[in-house]
Motif scaffolding. Sequence first.
Motif, PDB file in Angstrom:
ATOM      1  N   ARG A 146      11.512 -11.749   9.970  1.00 37.80           N
ATOM      2  CA  ARG A 146      11.485 -12.684  11.097  1.00 37.80           C
ATOM      3  C   ARG A 146      10.629 -13.907  10.786  1.00 37.80           C
ATOM      4  NH1 ARG A 146      10.551  -7.942  14.498  1.00 37.80           N
ATOM      5  NH2 ARG A 146       8.377  -8.620  14.616  1.00 37.80           N
ATOM      6  N   GLY A 147       9.950 -13.909   9.656  1.00 40.00           N
ATOM      7  CA  GLY A 147       9.109 -15.039   9.276  1.00 40.00           C
ATOM      8  C   GLY A 147       7.729 -14.997   9.890  1.00 40.00           C
ATOM      9  N   GLU A 148       7.285 -13.822  10.332  1.00 37.96           N
ATOM     10  CA  GLU A 148       5.987 -13.690  10.993  1.00 37.96           C
ATOM     11  C   GLU A 148       4.866 -13.325  10.017  1.00 37.96           C
ATOM     12  OE1 GLU A 148       6.805 -10.771  13.920  1.00 37.96           O
ATOM     13  OE2 GLU A 148       8.130 -12.066  15.106  1.00 37.96           O
ATOM     14  N   LEU A 149       5.226 -12.929   8.795  1.00 35.91           N
ATOM     15  CA  LEU A 149       4.245 -12.560   7.778  1.00 35.91           C
ATOM     16  C   LEU A 149       4.547 -13.296   6.486  1.00 35.91           C
ATOM     17  CD1 LEU A 149       4.191  -8.653   8.218  1.00 35.91           C
ATOM     18  CD2 LEU A 149       2.532 -10.296   9.124  1.00 35.91           C
ATOM     19  N   ASP A 150       3.515 -13.555   5.691  1.00 38.94           N
ATOM     20  CA  ASP A 150       3.711 -14.110   4.364  1.00 38.94           C
ATOM     21  C   ASP A 150       4.499 -13.107   3.522  1.00 38.94           C
ATOM     22  OD1 ASP A 150       2.781 -16.051   2.086  1.00 38.94           O
ATOM     23  OD2 ASP A 150       2.312 -14.031   1.365  1.00 38.94           O
ATOM     24  N   PHE A 151       5.569 -13.567   2.884  1.00 37.67           N
ATOM     25  CA  PHE A 151       6.462 -12.648   2.178  1.00 37.67           C
ATOM     26  C   PHE A 151       5.748 -11.925   1.039  1.00 37.67           C
ATOM     27  CE2 PHE A 151       9.422 -11.556  -1.209  1.00 37.67           C
ATOM     28  CZ  PHE A 151      10.308 -10.746  -0.517  1.00 37.67           C
ATOM     29  N   ALA A 152       4.999 -12.671   0.214  1.00 34.32           N
ATOM     30  CA  ALA A 152       4.339 -12.057  -0.932  1.00 34.32           C
ATOM     31  C   ALA A 152       3.331 -11.003  -0.499  1.00 34.32           C
ATOM     32  CB  ALA A 152       3.656 -13.130  -1.776  1.00 34.32           C
ATOM     33  N   GLN A 153       2.566 -11.303   0.524  1.00 33.04           N
ATOM     34  CA  GLN A 153       1.578 -10.350   1.007  1.00 33.04           C
ATOM     35  C   GLN A 153       2.254  -9.121   1.610  1.00 33.04           C
ATOM     36  OE1 GLN A 153      -0.928 -12.532   3.703  1.00 33.04           O
ATOM     37  NE2 GLN A 153      -1.960 -13.680   2.072  1.00 33.04           N
ATOM     38  N   ALA A 154       3.325  -9.342   2.346  1.00 29.95           N
ATOM     39  CA  ALA A 154       4.049  -8.224   2.946  1.00 29.95           C
ATOM     40  C   ALA A 154       4.680  -7.353   1.870  1.00 29.95           C
ATOM     41  CB  ALA A 154       5.114  -8.742   3.902  1.00 29.95           C
ATOM     42  N   LEU A 155       5.225  -7.978   0.826  1.00 29.98           N
ATOM     43  CA  LEU A 155       5.815  -7.212  -0.270  1.00 29.98           C
ATOM     44  C   LEU A 155       4.749  -6.369  -0.965  1.00 29.98           C
ATOM     45  CD1 LEU A 155       8.310  -6.624  -2.079  1.00 29.98           C
ATOM     46  CD2 LEU A 155       7.538  -8.523  -3.533  1.00 29.98           C
ATOM     47  N   ALA A 156       3.608  -6.976  -1.267  1.00 33.18           N
ATOM     48  CA  ALA A 156       2.534  -6.248  -1.946  1.00 33.18           C
ATOM     49  C   ALA A 156       2.070  -5.054  -1.125  1.00 33.18           C
ATOM     50  CB  ALA A 156       1.366  -7.188  -2.234  1.00 33.18           C
ATOM     51  N   ALA A 157       1.928  -5.240   0.182  1.00 33.32           N
ATOM     52  CA  ALA A 157       1.469  -4.150   1.040  1.00 33.32           C
ATOM     53  C   ALA A 157       2.485  -3.015   1.075  1.00 33.32           C
ATOM     54  CB  ALA A 157       1.217  -4.677   2.449  1.00 33.32           C
ATOM     55  N   ARG A 158       3.755  -3.352   1.147  1.00 30.80           N
ATOM     56  CA  ARG A 158       4.780  -2.302   1.217  1.00 30.80           C
ATOM     57  C   ARG A 158       4.903  -1.539  -0.098  1.00 30.80           C
ATOM     58  NH1 ARG A 158       9.883  -5.469   2.980  1.00 30.80           N
ATOM     59  NH2 ARG A 158       8.759  -7.159   1.947  1.00 30.80           N
ATOM     60  N   VAL A 159       4.879  -2.273  -1.197  1.00 30.53           N
ATOM     61  CA  VAL A 159       5.001  -1.612  -2.499  1.00 30.53           C
ATOM     62  C   VAL A 159       3.773  -0.741  -2.779  1.00 30.53           C
ATOM     63  CG1 VAL A 159       5.167  -2.000  -4.992  1.00 30.53           C
ATOM     64  CG2 VAL A 159       6.549  -3.367  -3.427  1.00 30.53           C
ATOM     65  N   ALA A 160       2.594  -1.205  -2.384  1.00 38.54           N
ATOM     66  CA  ALA A 160       1.377  -0.410  -2.583  1.00 38.54           C
ATOM     67  C   ALA A 160       1.478   0.931  -1.865  1.00 38.54           C
ATOM     68  CB  ALA A 160       0.157  -1.187  -2.098  1.00 38.54           C
ATOM     69  N   ALA A 161       2.159   0.943  -0.733  1.00 34.71           N
ATOM     70  CA  ALA A 161       2.309   2.184   0.030  1.00 34.71           C
ATOM     71  C   ALA A 161       3.186   3.201  -0.693  1.00 34.71           C
ATOM     72  CB  ALA A 161       2.895   1.874   1.401  1.00 34.71           C
ATOM     73  N   LEU A 162       3.898   2.762  -1.716  1.00 30.82           N
ATOM     74  CA  LEU A 162       4.793   3.656  -2.460  1.00 30.82           C
ATOM     75  C   LEU A 162       4.152   4.198  -3.732  1.00 30.82           C
ATOM     76  CD1 LEU A 162       8.113   1.598  -2.181  1.00 30.82           C
ATOM     77  CD2 LEU A 162       7.303   3.422  -0.678  1.00 30.82           C
ATOM     78  N   ALA A 163       2.912   3.851  -3.996  1.00 27.69           N
ATOM     79  CA  ALA A 163       2.239   4.290  -5.219  1.00 27.69           C
ATOM     80  C   ALA A 163       2.269   5.813  -5.329  1.00 27.69           C
ATOM     81  CB  ALA A 163       0.797   3.792  -5.235  1.00 27.69           C
ATOM     82  N   GLY A 164       2.674   6.292  -6.492  1.00 26.40           N
ATOM     83  CA  GLY A 164       2.726   7.725  -6.752  1.00 26.40           C
ATOM     84  C   GLY A 164       4.054   8.370  -6.445  1.00 26.40           C
ATOM     85  N   LEU A 165       4.968   7.642  -5.796  1.00 24.87           N
ATOM     86  CA  LEU A 165       6.275   8.210  -5.462  1.00 24.87           C
ATOM     87  C   LEU A 165       7.076   8.440  -6.742  1.00 24.87           C
ATOM     88  CD1 LEU A 165       8.146   8.962  -3.047  1.00 24.87           C
ATOM     89  CD2 LEU A 165       9.081   6.647  -3.217  1.00 24.87           C
ATOM     90  N   ALA A 166       7.694   9.609  -6.867  1.00 27.75           N
ATOM     91  CA  ALA A 166       8.497   9.925  -8.045  1.00 27.75           C
ATOM     92  C   ALA A 166       9.759   9.071  -8.072  1.00 27.75           C
ATOM     93  CB  ALA A 166       8.864  11.406  -8.036  1.00 27.75           C
ATOM     94  N   THR A 167      10.157   8.648  -9.270  1.00 32.06           N
ATOM     95  CA  THR A 167      11.318   7.760  -9.395  1.00 32.06           C
ATOM     96  C   THR A 167      12.618   8.435  -8.985  1.00 32.06           C
ATOM     97  OG1 THR A 167      11.491   8.372 -11.736  1.00 32.06           O
ATOM     98  CG2 THR A 167      10.257   6.360 -11.208  1.00 32.06           C
ATOM     99  N   GLY A 168      12.616   9.754  -8.877  1.00 35.02           N
ATOM    100  CA  GLY A 168      13.818  10.422  -8.396  1.00 35.02           C
ATOM    101  C   GLY A 168      14.217   9.974  -7.007  1.00 35.02           C
ATOM    102  N   ALA A 169      13.250   9.477  -6.226  1.00 41.48           N
ATOM    103  CA  ALA A 169      13.557   8.977  -4.887  1.00 41.48           C
ATOM    104  C   ALA A 169      14.456   7.748  -4.948  1.00 41.48           C
ATOM    105  CB  ALA A 169      12.270   8.651  -4.142  1.00 41.48           C
ATOM    106  N   ILE A 170      14.354   6.985  -6.029  1.00 42.30           N
ATOM    107  CA  ILE A 170      15.220   5.811  -6.184  1.00 42.30           C
ATOM    108  C   ILE A 170      16.671   6.260  -6.319  1.00 42.30           C
ATOM    109  CG2 ILE A 170      15.808   3.869  -7.688  1.00 42.30           C
ATOM    110  CD1 ILE A 170      12.789   3.756  -8.428  1.00 42.30           C
TER     111      ILE A 170
END
Length: 284
Positions: free
Chosen positions: A107-131
């Motif tokens: 919606r354009g309410e958050l900085d894209f780069a910061q939002a991407l970094a926060a979301r990807v950080a939340a996935l740390a440790g996830l096994a690649t089988g989930a992909i």
Amino acid sequence: MSSNDLALARALLAQAGAKRVREAWVDFDVAVDLHVDGLVAPAVRATLESGLPGLDIIVQPEEGRRPKRLLVADMDSTIIGQECIDELADFAGRKAEIAAITEAAMRGELDFAQALAARVAALAGLATGAIQQTLAERVHLNPGARTLVATMKAHGARCVLVSGGFTVFTEPVAAMAGFDRQVANRLEISGGRLLGTVRQPIIDSATKRATLLGECKHVGIGPEDALAIGDGANDIPMLEAAGLGIAYRAKPKAAAAADGHVRHGDLTAILLAQGIARSRWVMA
């Protein structure tokens, strides 16, 4: 669009101050070109969208090439019906949290780069089988995606998928839909698990616009002969740079920035917007 819709459209435009309205059916009782004199494009779009809310309205100049020679499309919630990072986050038990960030960013309410970094950080440790599981069970092309790409390629267009998402998804989706090239972020992985980071530089709104302009040079055309499709705020620069920018089931900011908004039809509506009748489609 039916003949009754056409009659109402003509009446609405006349009431809004149009001096002359001429029609030419693209596909009878499906899509029609209206050539409007005496009203600026935003007024035409606003008049028709408010008076005919059940129809998709695309406003574009009369001059120029109708079937575009370049298609640059966003992936998540555009070519596919999902947001891949949200589906991936489900395997980490954090879908609701991540989806809320995705929605706000689109919606354009958050900085894209910061939002991407926060979301990807939340996935740390996830096994690649989930992909692989996400791809197999949850990622599906939107209706009309293959026909859109196949038909545009048959009419001489180059087709490029560009995403603020990840190559682990854009590579198979591009192959499924028939795109010539894909551009996206790269997840950093080690030992079969996500590290919670992406390789720099990231693919963001500026990169999407630069990709469109670079592909124009590659094809040997100006931006006026390019078509861009997207749904989120990070698609706005490429929608505005293209000769025809179409929002697809989009967030309000993207819809407002585009030349029109496909809210009801599937992706083949974008072929009709280029004057390509169903008899000329390549059904894929």
